[in-house]
Every structure is written in structure tokens, then in C-alpha cells.
Enzyme design. Structure first.
Site, PDB file in Angstrom:
ATOM      1  N   ASP A   1       0.867  -1.138  -0.016  1.00 58.27           N
ATOM      2  CA  ASP A   1       0.003   0.100   0.077  1.00 58.27           C
ATOM      3  C   ASP A   1       0.956   1.237   0.048  1.00 58.27           C
ATOM      4  O   ASP A   1       0.981   1.692   0.917  1.00 58.27           O
ATOM      5  CB  ASP A   1      -0.852  -0.056   1.285  1.00 58.27           C
ATOM      6  CG  ASP A   1      -1.987   1.133   1.161  1.00 58.27           C
ATOM      7  OD1 ASP A   1      -2.053   1.747   0.312  1.00 58.27           O
ATOM      8  OD2 ASP A   1      -2.565   1.424   2.252  1.00 58.27           O
ATOM      9  N   TRP A   2       1.360   1.638  -1.117  1.00 56.62           N
ATOM     10  CA  TRP A   2       1.846   2.932  -1.323  1.00 56.62           C
ATOM     11  C   TRP A   2       1.120   3.744  -2.015  1.00 56.62           C
ATOM     12  O   TRP A   2       1.049   3.513  -3.395  1.00 56.62           O
ATOM     13  CB  TRP A   2       3.325   2.525  -2.131  1.00 56.62           C
ATOM     14  CG  TRP A   2       4.518   1.618  -1.442  1.00 56.62           C
ATOM     15  CD1 TRP A   2       4.335   1.549  -0.082  1.00 56.62           C
ATOM     16  CD2 TRP A   2       5.727   1.370  -1.809  1.00 56.62           C
ATOM     17  NE1 TRP A   2       5.536   0.799   0.162  1.00 56.62           N
ATOM     18  CE2 TRP A   2       6.396   0.386  -0.967  1.00 56.62           C
ATOM     19  CE3 TRP A   2       6.207   1.493  -3.287  1.00 56.62           C
ATOM     20  CZ2 TRP A   2       7.515   0.040  -1.102  1.00 56.62           C
ATOM     21  CZ3 TRP A   2       7.195   0.853  -3.342  1.00 56.62           C
ATOM     22  CH2 TRP A   2       8.254   0.205  -2.285  1.00 56.62           C
ATOM     23  N   GLU A   3       0.665   5.026  -1.399  1.00 55.87           N
ATOM     24  CA  GLU A   3      -0.292   5.793  -2.057  1.00 55.87           C
ATOM     25  C   GLU A   3       0.271   7.293  -2.243  1.00 55.87           C
ATOM     26  O   GLU A   3      -0.384   8.089  -2.518  1.00 55.87           O
ATOM     27  CB  GLU A   3      -1.589   5.674  -1.175  1.00 55.87           C
ATOM     28  CG  GLU A   3      -2.425   4.567  -1.142  1.00 55.87           C
ATOM     29  CD  GLU A   3      -3.565   4.575  -0.257  1.00 55.87           C
ATOM     30  OE1 GLU A   3      -4.522   5.249  -0.718  1.00 55.87           O
ATOM     31  OE2 GLU A   3      -3.639   3.879   0.484  1.00 55.87           O
ATOM     32  N   TYR A   4       1.355   7.499  -1.794  1.00 58.79           N
ATOM     33  CA  TYR A   4       1.900   9.024  -1.633  1.00 58.79           C
ATOM     34  C   TYR A   4       2.182   9.353  -2.995  1.00 58.79           C
ATOM     35  O   TYR A   4       1.835  10.762  -3.401  1.00 58.79           O
ATOM     36  CB  TYR A   4       2.972   9.309  -0.802  1.00 58.79           C
ATOM     37  CG  TYR A   4       2.787   9.110   0.810  1.00 58.79           C
ATOM     38  CD1 TYR A   4       2.091  10.090   1.631  1.00 58.79           C
ATOM     39  CD2 TYR A   4       2.962   7.983   1.470  1.00 58.79           C
ATOM     40  CE1 TYR A   4       1.715   9.963   2.907  1.00 58.79           C
ATOM     41  CE2 TYR A   4       2.444   7.792   2.664  1.00 58.79           C
ATOM     42  CZ  TYR A   4       2.069   8.687   3.489  1.00 58.79           C
ATOM     43  OH  TYR A   4       1.697   8.681   4.661  1.00 58.79           O
TER      44      TYR A   4
END
Length: 481
Positions: free
Chosen positions: A145-148
Site C-alpha cells: 500500500d504505497w499511495e503517496y
């Protein structure tokens, strides 16, 4: 099933007929061979599963309240201390040295992917994988979960624009007397190259170290059909976003599962827009699932929530359960993952509410859909495939007929399904659904085992190929006449 002898295939395609007919045959054969089977189910050959990914273990720790999660085939908590689970989510602070900026513009791990050592990151990521997934035989869901930031420059809009700004500054500080156009070109190129390397090498590391796990990125692919307030909203993915998804082939080829998300806003509860929103997001993921270099279509697990986006404890209505979970199953997804944050466990009252919903309306619906998917798979696909709508926009769902089945909750918290499908029920399923066969099986009802595989893992029977050749040649001759 007998394969077509090599000589016969040569006779069909390469006899000295007109070039156009030969090309037509090759084109059709190529089209057929591009159809991919589904990956074998992750859990006990169940065509559609429900997984739990919320920190409700805190209910036991804080309030001595045990949630009954028996309706879920796979369970995992996203808490930092939890490890050794079959649903694992890696947030930004749990997998290597993921670079990002805080809302105040403070860089973490260099801020930009081009500012961080990929090798140092991967070394730390390997340690994190060993910690959170200690078993080398792990065969569960592994979600990053990498959302930046997003790996494509054009998609870093709004709050994510800081990654474009900082990338431009990095170039302008390195080079004097450079034009704005050259800054933009270099900034975009260096950012995308580094972003791709970070995402691609990280997921490859995961797949290499835990090869049986289903690795993918949360919210990928994204349809970006968020304009739900638009007049005459259809839910369709904007054309430019579909093309951008096509450009992420490197990511899909590195993934072993896809994890799109469907979160519903309270203002669109029970709305047709919710159905359209969900339908196109799942459908886009299913499209992408067949575009990889894998011999099978990637399994799609749709992330959803118990409640609405703004109010997680205002639980989804029956209609919205159908528009999200029911829609996912009918379109051919492999399952859903229910996600939740600390709001669900912030008080004993909240834990009680969650437990009550899971063991009433929500649990009953999950049992309904998962059992109906099993009935359809057994009846139409001989347990060797999953049922998929014949007409993707049709309002046909994998639901048990209430006239034939009764679902009731037992005293120990399990749901009991009583009844059996009638001949009419099975006929309706056959009318509205078809089979997507698992690896190693083929045919309309998936009863035939694949004896030899080509690039796509499929084979053609001699009768099928001969019939195809005759039809194409007959069509060509009729055109000539």
C-alpha cells in the site's frame, strides 16, 4: 482430448490457398490463443472468497471481545505488530525505505524515489518481508500500500503535485541555464525511471522471496472514474486513464494479483452511480488481468469496506452490498478483501457494532454470494472454473434463490445454508453465466483437461481447428463469389 497432429495443422494453414485466407486463419488462431485461463483459486478451489483485513484483534486485546470472523476464508490484521498472517498489507513504513513527503513538505527517506538508494531500500525490504511473512511457504495475499505518489508523472495531481515540483527543483539546482521545457522533460524522465524501479524491483523481491504469495499493489489498477457528481454519470473509465493503465505493463507483469478498491460515499448510498462506479472499476481490473506475460489471468481481489467512506460505522445497505460485492463476484473477480482502520475498534461499542453487522446482514450476504458461486462453478464448470456473466452489464447476480435456500445463523455464530438448487435455478444460471476455466482445463464446461499448452496455456482440439479452418475458408470463398 486429442491434439491436432502437426501435419494436419500445416495442411490447414499453409496449403497454397490465397494469402488473405491464410492470414485470416492465423489471426483467428492468435486471437483464440490469447484467451487466458484463470489462476487456480487461492483457497480450497473456492471460486470467490472473502478476506478480512482490519485491526479487530484489538477488540479482544482492549475489551476482551472476540469477533466471529468465520465467514472469511482468510484473515489478517494490518497492525504493525502482527505477523505471520495469510493477509498481509505493507504500508509505507513497513517495507524498505519508501520515499515520500509529509503534508508539511518534510521529506521522508529522501522524499523522491530518485533521491533514495534502491539497493539500500531493497535490503531493508527483504528484512521486512522476512519479519512480516516468516514462512517461505506463504500462499496468502501480499498487498503493498504505497499511495503517496504514483509512478506516472501525469497522475501526480492535487496533493501529489509536490513530487513533480520537487523533481523540477532537483533538475534546476543541478543544471544552470536550462530551459523550462528541458527541466520538465528531465524531471519527468528521472522521476518515472526511479519510481518504476522502486515499485517493480520491490514487488519482484516479494515474489522471489515468497513465490507462492499473491503480490500486488493496493489500488492498482485504478479506473479514476471518481467524477460521480457529473450529470449522466456512466462510471466508465476515462479513455486517457485506460491508456495510462496500458502503459503500466511493467507493473502488471511483475504482479501476481490485482487489488483495486471500491469505496462508497454516503451521499451515493443506494444510488445507481454506486453500481456504475463499482462495475467499471472491477471490469477495468479484469481487463488488465489478461494483459500480462503470465500464462493465466491474474486473480482480482476487490478491496471494500463495511461502511461508507466518510462514516465507516454507518454500514453498507443491502443494495450497496450487491453493487460492490455482488457485482465483483458476477463479473469474475476472485474475491473481496474487507479493509478497516482503527475507527472500527476505538471503543467497545464500535467493536460490538462491527461484530453484530458481520454476523447478521453482512455475513449472511457473504455466505449467499460465496455459496452461489460454488453452486454455479460445480454445475456449469465442473468445479474447474468460475462463473462469469454472459452480458457484463446485465443485472444477473450469483445469489441463492430464496425459494430454494434458507440461510440462518447458528448459536455458535456460524451460518447454516439449508436447501438445494432446483432445476429451474440451474437453468437460470446456465442462461446468464458462462465459465472462465482454471489453468489446466478448457471447454464450455471446463471438463476437458489441457493436454498440451501453447504460450497462453491453452490447446485446441483437432475438431475445433478443422471447423475453424473450414469456416474461414468458406467465408473467404463466399466473399470471392
Amino acid at each position: 482430448m486429442q491434439l491436432l497432429p502437426e501435419g494436419q495443422l500445416r495442411l490447414c494453414v499453409f496449403q497454397p490457398v490465397h494469402l488473405t485466407s491464410g492470414l485470416l486463419i492465423l489471426f483467428i488462431l492468435k486471437s483464440i490463443s490469447s484467451l487466458k485461463p484463470a489462476r487456480l483459486p487461492v483457497y480450497q478451489r473456492k471460486p470467490f472468497i472473502a478476506a478480512w483485513n482490519a485491526p479487530t484483534d484489538l477488540c479482544l486485546i482492549k475489551y476482551n471481545l472476540t469477533l466471529n470472523l468465520k465467514v472469511f476464508q482468510m484473515v489478517g490484521s494490518p497492525r504493525l505488530k502482527d505477523r505471520g498472517q495469510n493477509v498481509v498489507i505493507f504500508y509505507a513504513n513497513r517495507l524498505g525505505y519508501y520515499p515520500w513527503y509529509t503534508s508539511e513538505g518534510v521529506p521522508i527517506n529522501g522524499g523522491l524515489p530518485q533521491n533514495t538508494s534502491l539497493q539500500v531500500h531493497l535490503k531493508k525490504a527483504a528484512q521486512d518481508i522476512n519479519y512480516y511473512i516468516p514462512s517461505e511457504n506463504f500462499s496468502g495475499l501480499a498487498v503493498i500500500d504505497w499511495e503517496y505518489w504514483r509512478p506516472q508523472w501525469a497522475r501526480n495531481w492535487n496533493t501529489k503535485d509536490i513530487y513533480r515540483q520537487k523533481s523540477r527543483t532537483l533538475i534546476s539546482d543541478m543544471k544552470e541555464n536550462i530551459s523550462a521545457a528541458d527541466i520538465e522533460y528531465s524531471a519527468k524522465a528521472t522521476f518515472e525511471k526511479s519510481a518504476k524501479a522502486f515499485m517493480e524491483e520491490t514487488i519482484k523481491l516479494g515474489s522471489k522471496s515468497r513465490p507462492k504469495g499473491l503480490w500486488g499493489y493496493y489500488l492498482y489498477p485504478d479506473c479514476h472514474n471518481y467524477n460521480v457528481y457529473a450529470t449522466n454519470y456512466t462510471g466508465s473509465c476515462p479513455e486517457e486513464e485506460v491508456l495510462r493503465n496500458n502503459d503500466l505493463s511493467w507493473l502488471w507483469n511483475s504482479s501476481t494479483a490485482l487489488y483495486p478498491a471500491v469505496s462508497i460515499r454516503k451521499s451515493f448510498a443506494d444510488s445507481e452511480n454506486t453500481l456504475h462506479f463499482s462495475r467499471f472499476r472491477v471490469r477495468e481490473s479484469l481487463r488488465i488481468s489478461t494483459m500480462t506475460s503470465q500464462d493465466y489471468a491474474l486473480p482480482v481481489f476487490v478491496y471494500t469496506q463495511l461502511g461508507y467512506k466518510e462514516e465507516p460505522l454507518l454500514f453498507l445497505s443491502k443494495q450497496d452490498l450487491i453493487s460492490t460485492i455482488g457485482e465483483s463476484a458476477a463479473l469474475g473477480a476472485a474475491g473481496i478483501v474487507v479493509w478497516g482502520d482503527m475507527n472500527l475498534t476505538s471503543s467497545e461499542e464500535n467493536c460490538t457494532k462491527v461484530n453484530r453487522f458481520v454476523n447478521s446482514d453482512f455475513g449472511s450476504y457473504i455466505i449467499n454470494v460465496t455459496r452461489a458461486a460454488e453452486v454455479c462453478s460445480r454445475h456449469l464448470c465442473k468445479n474447474n472454473g468460475r462463473c462469469v456473466r454472459k452480458t457484463w452489464k446485465a443485472a444477473h447476480y450469483l445469489h441463492l434463490n430464496p425459494a430454494s435456500y434458507h440461510i440462518e445463523a447458528s448459536e455458535d455464530g456460524e451460518f447454516i445454508v439449508r436447501g438445494r438448487a432446483s432445476d429451474t435455478d440451474l437453468a437460470v444460471m446456465a442462461e446468464n453465466f458462462l465459465c472462465h476455466c482454471y489453468e489446466g482445463y478448457e471447454g464450455a464446461d471446463c471438463r476437458e483437461m489441457t493436454e498440451a499448452s501453447g504460450p497462453s496455456g491453452l490447446s485446441l482440439s483437432s475438431s475445433s481447428v478443422i471447423t475453424l479452418c473450414l469456416l474461414v475458408l468458406a467465408g473467404y470463398q463466399s466473399i470471392q463469389l
